[in-house]
Write a protein that holds these residues in place. Structure first.
Motif, mmCIF file in Angstrom:
data_model
loop_
_atom_site.group_PDB
_atom_site.id
_atom_site.type_symbol
_atom_site.label_atom_id
_atom_site.label_comp_id
_atom_site.label_asym_id
_atom_site.label_seq_id
_atom_site.Cartn_x
_atom_site.Cartn_y
_atom_site.Cartn_z
ATOM 1 N N GLU A 96 -5.845 -3.722 1.245
ATOM 2 C CA GLU A 96 -6.268 -3.609 2.523
ATOM 3 C C GLU A 96 -7.555 -4.162 2.909
ATOM 4 O OE1 GLU A 96 -7.596 0.570 5.342
ATOM 5 O OE2 GLU A 96 -7.134 0.597 3.180
ATOM 6 N N ASP A 153 -3.924 -3.664 12.681
ATOM 7 C CA ASP A 153 -4.233 -3.352 11.369
ATOM 8 C C ASP A 153 -4.134 -1.649 11.342
ATOM 9 O OD1 ASP A 153 -4.412 -2.817 8.543
ATOM 10 O OD2 ASP A 153 -6.145 -4.047 8.401
ATOM 11 N N ARG A 182 0.778 -1.292 -0.133
ATOM 12 C CA ARG A 182 -0.087 0.123 0.092
ATOM 13 C C ARG A 182 0.821 1.282 -0.179
ATOM 14 N NH1 ARG A 182 -3.140 0.382 4.813
ATOM 15 N NH2 ARG A 182 -4.231 2.074 3.788
ATOM 16 N N GLN A 198 -1.322 1.032 10.131
ATOM 17 C CA GLN A 198 -1.658 1.991 9.009
ATOM 18 C C GLN A 198 -1.009 3.420 9.572
ATOM 19 O OE1 GLN A 198 -5.386 2.521 7.096
ATOM 20 N NE2 GLN A 198 -6.023 0.634 8.038
#
Length: 423
Positions: free
Chosen positions: A126, A150, A31, A154
């Protein structure tokens, strides 16, 4: 109600589970192109002699195409599996950004087409990771803690990513930064899709319906709320720039953003370290309410030190609210649409943030910096009102939802059987 998590049930327990650390790390690396895209594109356009207006236009095109692509690719993942969608999408997205980096802004039509391809094919890693957690971790309490982990991860990614871009620019060039970040993105996606959980994961059987995940009233209510949470966060980023300009200290902006991230990081760690009982929908209303309340003091705009403290406070309930929202999404996603549903949450949050940035600018020009932070406060309050107004549809999750089987605990069967029961 909360209780301390036992030592064996903490974050280390999750990371020690087979494949868990690899999936989390691969997803975060995969990501990076999306998380660092706006800053890398801005630096590249400025290096090429382009204006901030052009950079903003290209970033907007990238963001809109990303918002369109995420739920569509999420639906494709639910239908075709992860490897057949995630890796080709990552390669196409990287090729689009590589074309942009190699051709520059000399031909604007080509530049816009390249960033649209990059945004449209950004892989839904995600949502894919959250779809994998039930089969990887088994017990539902561990899955819920993984959602919190999670959200914390991030915040780390959004802190480290810009620093990595800045380092690459200093060592080489903005074009090199774009290329390296996107190569890393492909490698991250590759690490995920080659893992056994990703290769063997199959979505539950789904009812053919053109609305897909959006046919769930509970999911629509959640998306409506988090659109305004995103709006609040987007307006803070613009208002913080205006605050720094008012103080004549551009570096203050970086401190405020770092403080907001620090608050979210701390809140997420503390939230995930406890076991929570009771319906997550009720808990989410409390968390969003606290989030909204913590946005309001920003309108006081005190001196930089106090303002940094308020920025920390404003971020404390962000990661917990997101982690709880992931649980609610899983409870309300129709059978066979889990990746798409998570992707819709990402998209809605992002679109709200973009609108918040767009609204805060004129508000600041008309009424000053306080008005920009007022947009954030208003966004938080409307997010809470949406949850309160839609309490009835959020009360009863989809009958096939994971948490419909085990409201706040119990075990989740593993592997494919777990996924078929997970929605």
């Amino acid at each position: 109600m909360a209780t301390e998590a036992p030592a064996h049930g903490g974050y280390l327990d999750i990371l020690r589970a087979p494949h868990a650390a690899r999936l989390l790390a691969g997803t975060l690396v995969g990501r990076l192109p999306n998380g660092t895209g706006p800053i890398a594109m801005t630096l590249f356009v400025r290096d090429q002699g382009g204006s901030y207006t052009l950079a903003g236009g290209l970033i907007a095109a990238y963001g809109v195409s990303n918002a369109v692509g995420q739920p569509l690719l999420g639906r494709a993942v639910d239908l075709k599996g992860q490897p057949r969608v995630q890796l080709p999408a990552a390669v196409l997205s990287a090729l689009g950004m590589a074309l942009f980096a190699l051709t520059g802004i000399g031909h604007l039509a080509l530049a816009y087409a390249a960033v649209v391809v990059a945004g449209l094919f950004t892989p839904p890693l995600e949502g894919g990771l959250r779809a994998l957690w039930p089969s990887v971790l088994g017990r539902e309490d561990r899955v819920h803690r993984a959602y919190a982990l999670d959200a914390v991860a991030q915040e780390v990614m959004f802190t480290v990513g810009p620093l990595l871009v800045t380092l690459l620019v200093a060592l080489r060039s903005p074009a090199a930064a774009l290329l390296v970040i996107n190569v890393l993105g492909v490698l991250g996606a590759l690490a995920v899709v080659l893992s056994e959980p990703s290769r063997t994961w199959r979505s539950a059987a789904r009812e053919a319906h053109w609305l897909g995940a959006l046919r769930s009233p509970g999911l629509l209510a959640l998306l409506g709320s988090f659109f305004f949470v995103g709006l609040a966060l987007g307006s803070i980023t613009v208002a913080a720039v205006a605050y720094a300009d008012d103080r004549g200290a551009p570096s203050v902006y970086g401190w405020l953003m770092a403080a907001l991230g620090l608050g979210a990081l701390a809140g997420g760690v503390l939230y995930g370290a406890r076991q929570w009982s009771g319906a997550p929908e009720r808990r989410l209303r409390v968390l969003v309410g606290l989030l909204a309340v913590c946005y309001l003091p920003l309108m006081l705009t005190p001196g930089p030190v106090a303002m940094t403290g308020l920025a920390v406070l404003s971020g404390v309930f962000l990661a917990p609210a997101l982690a709880c929202a992931f649980i609610v999404v899983d409870r309300h996603a129709p059978s066979g649409t889990v990746t798409e549903a998570f992707s819709w949450l990402v998209t809605t949050f992002g679109v709200g943030a973009a609108l918040g940035s767009a609204v805060a600018g004129p508000a600041i020009e008309l009424a000053g910096t306080v008005a920009g932070f007022a947009v954030a406060g208003a966004g938080g309050l409307v997010a809470l009102l949406v949850l309160l107004a839609t309490g009835r549809v959020l009360t009863v999750p989809a009958v096939t939802g994971t948490a419909a089987r085990h409201a706040d605990g119990g075990t989740v069967p593993t592997a494919v059987h777990a996924e078929k029961n997970a929605h």
